[in-house]
Design a protein around this motif. Structure first.
Motif, PDB file in Angstrom:
ATOM      1  N   TYR A 283     -27.532   4.210 -73.164  1.00  0.00           N
ATOM      2  CA  TYR A 283     -26.935   2.873 -73.115  1.00  0.00           C
ATOM      3  C   TYR A 283     -26.640   2.313 -74.506  1.00  0.00           C
ATOM      4  O   TYR A 283     -25.568   1.780 -74.772  1.00  0.00           O
ATOM      5  CB  TYR A 283     -27.869   1.932 -72.343  1.00  0.00           C
ATOM      6  CG  TYR A 283     -27.376   0.511 -72.266  1.00  0.00           C
ATOM      7  CD1 TYR A 283     -26.409   0.133 -71.336  1.00  0.00           C
ATOM      8  CD2 TYR A 283     -27.875  -0.461 -73.140  1.00  0.00           C
ATOM      9  CE1 TYR A 283     -25.950  -1.170 -71.267  1.00  0.00           C
ATOM     10  CE2 TYR A 283     -27.419  -1.762 -73.080  1.00  0.00           C
ATOM     11  CZ  TYR A 283     -26.460  -2.115 -72.146  1.00  0.00           C
ATOM     12  OH  TYR A 283     -26.005  -3.414 -72.084  1.00  0.00           O
ATOM     13  N   ARG A 286     -23.584   4.038 -76.321  1.00  0.00           N
ATOM     14  CA  ARG A 286     -22.271   4.061 -75.670  1.00  0.00           C
ATOM     15  C   ARG A 286     -21.375   2.922 -76.133  1.00  0.00           C
ATOM     16  O   ARG A 286     -21.842   1.813 -76.390  1.00  0.00           O
ATOM     17  CB  ARG A 286     -22.413   3.942 -74.143  1.00  0.00           C
ATOM     18  CG  ARG A 286     -22.857   5.200 -73.471  1.00  0.00           C
ATOM     19  CD  ARG A 286     -22.535   5.198 -71.980  1.00  0.00           C
ATOM     20  NE  ARG A 286     -23.079   4.082 -71.238  1.00  0.00           N
ATOM     21  CZ  ARG A 286     -24.219   4.117 -70.574  1.00  0.00           C
ATOM     22  NH1 ARG A 286     -24.947   5.210 -70.564  1.00  0.00           N
ATOM     23  NH2 ARG A 286     -24.626   3.074 -69.900  1.00  0.00           N
ATOM     24  N   THR A 292     -20.328   6.495 -68.400  1.00  0.00           N
ATOM     25  CA  THR A 292     -21.655   6.018 -67.983  1.00  0.00           C
ATOM     26  C   THR A 292     -22.372   7.152 -67.237  1.00  0.00           C
ATOM     27  O   THR A 292     -21.796   8.207 -66.968  1.00  0.00           O
ATOM     28  CB  THR A 292     -21.522   4.807 -67.041  1.00  0.00           C
ATOM     29  OG1 THR A 292     -20.854   5.246 -65.841  1.00  0.00           O
ATOM     30  CG2 THR A 292     -20.711   3.690 -67.686  1.00  0.00           C
ATOM     31  N   CYS A 293     -23.629   6.894 -66.854  1.00  0.00           N
ATOM     32  CA  CYS A 293     -24.391   7.901 -66.097  1.00  0.00           C
ATOM     33  C   CYS A 293     -23.688   8.215 -64.777  1.00  0.00           C
ATOM     34  O   CYS A 293     -23.602   9.382 -64.373  1.00  0.00           O
ATOM     35  CB  CYS A 293     -25.799   7.385 -65.809  1.00  0.00           C
ATOM     36  SG  CYS A 293     -26.773   7.097 -67.295  1.00  0.00           S
ATOM     37  N   GLU A 334     -31.286   3.115 -69.051  1.00  0.00           N
ATOM     38  CA  GLU A 334     -30.429   2.052 -68.509  1.00  0.00           C
ATOM     39  C   GLU A 334     -31.244   0.769 -68.349  1.00  0.00           C
ATOM     40  O   GLU A 334     -32.257   0.760 -67.651  1.00  0.00           O
ATOM     41  CB  GLU A 334     -29.867   2.453 -67.137  1.00  0.00           C
ATOM     42  CG  GLU A 334     -28.773   3.497 -67.182  1.00  0.00           C
ATOM     43  CD  GLU A 334     -27.496   2.992 -67.842  1.00  0.00           C
ATOM     44  OE1 GLU A 334     -27.010   1.915 -67.462  1.00  0.00           O
ATOM     45  OE2 GLU A 334     -27.002   3.676 -68.757  1.00  0.00           O
TER      46      GLU A 334
END
Length: 345
Positions: A283, A286, A292-293, A334
């Motif tokens: 997170y 990024r 994203t995941c 996250e």
């Protein structure tokens, strides 16, 4: 005889995976499923029987996939369905297909279609599964920095009483994005001309800013707004989709999928996974352009679906292990996991 094809058979359900030493997919019956899944299958069978009763159908069922066989068998032995089949006059073939047999179709980003992008990136209209919210603030004099302004009722895509809007939506579904956006401009220019609004037609590439400037002409003309409200909602949906950060990510997905299809025949799976590894970021690392995941889970599902049979070995095990580690770390980092990630973990 009519043909009714149910694709997928159960929208929210996936076929159970056989456990170690457990029954193979061909042998799975309703009793082998978890209680929640059994209840869902029975509910679907009851709903299907009610539908076929209303249509007066005597069906012949075909199944493709483990869970589809369970549903078809349950429908065949369902007592009210047996009674209905004795009385019904209309014949139908029903084909049940497990959705996991085409996961690439469900997670892929297909082609250059504006309608699919609008439906994917704009928020869902409350209470609806297939329509979206269109922010209408641009048609008002309201000044707000709140993107999801809740003072103004949202617009939507369904415009059954507006012939121009219906024609434009057909264009969004059937034409390439570039042509569909040009159609949006053409419809807007024609509407403005009919209302004698001071529109300046420009040629060349259509930009969201250009469409917004045309929309502004309608803002202070209540009669023009009323006459073309359906059309304006679709053009606003176009503008908001083209400006949405998810749209550029959509194009990245599509480029990656096309590249994967071109190279997977030449490259082994380990090398593809190793290329993916540096792109998995936590997170704090990024930016808005990074995956994203959830994006990575979608990419992995697509990759393993299109690759087919994979040669196992130490190299593949090592590459998969590295991807697993990176993905687990990213998921654990996250701060607010999405509902999908919470469900998975």
């Amino acid at each position: 005889s009519a043909e009714l094809c149910l694709l997928p058979a159960l929208t929210g359900l996936l076929p159970p995976l056989p456990g170690p030493g457990g029954p193979g997919p061909a042998e799975v019956g309703l009793g082998a499923l978890p209680a929640e899944l059994r209840a869902a299958v029975r509910a679907v069978v009851g709903d299907l029987d009610a539908l076929f009763t209303a249509l007066g159908l005597r069906e012949e069922s075909f199944a493709v996939g483990a869970l589809s066989r369970v549903v078809a068998a349950e429908l065949a032995s369902y007592a009210p369905a047996r009674n209905r089949r004795r009385m019904a006059t209309n014949k139908a073939s029903v084909v049940f297909v497990d959705r996991t047999l085409d996961l690439a179709g469900a997670v892929g980003h297909h082609g250059d279609n504006l309608a699919e992008k609008i439906l994917s990136v704009l928020p869902k209209l409350p209470g609806h599964k297939t329509d979206v919210m269109v922010n209408m603030v641009e048609l008002t004099a309201l000044q707000t920095t709140d993107e999801a302004c809740s003072i103004i009722a949202p617009g939507c895509l369904a415009q059954p009483n507006d012939p121009a809007a219906k024609a434009l939506w057909e264009s969004f579904m059937n034409l390439k994005q570039k042509e569909a956006v040009m159609e949006a401009r053409r419809h807007l220019v024609e509407a403005a001309s009919r209302e004698n609004l001071p529109i300046k037609m420009s040629m060349g590439k259509v930009t969201p800013e250009q469409l917004s400037s045309y929309i502004q002409l309608f803002r202070n003309n209540l009669k023009a707004l009323e006459n073309h409200c359906g059309l304006l909602q679709l053009v606003l949906a176009t503008v908001q989709t083209l400006k949405h950060p998810q749209t550029s990510k959509w194009d990245n997905f599509l480029a990656f999928e096309r590249l994967l299809l071109q190279t997977i025949g030449e490259s082994e799976m380990p090398s593809v996974l190793n290329q993916l590894l540096p792109m998995i970021k936590s997170y704090n690392e990024r930016t808005k352009d990074d995956y994203t995941c959830e994006d990575f889970l979608i990419l992995l599902v697509y990759m393993y679906s299109v690759v087919g049979e994979i040669k196992s070995g130490k190299e593949l095990d090592a590459a998969e292990e590295e991807v697993k580690k990176a993905l687990v770390k990213a998921i654990c980092d996250e701060p607010e996991p999405s509902p999908v990630l919470r469900k998975i973990t």
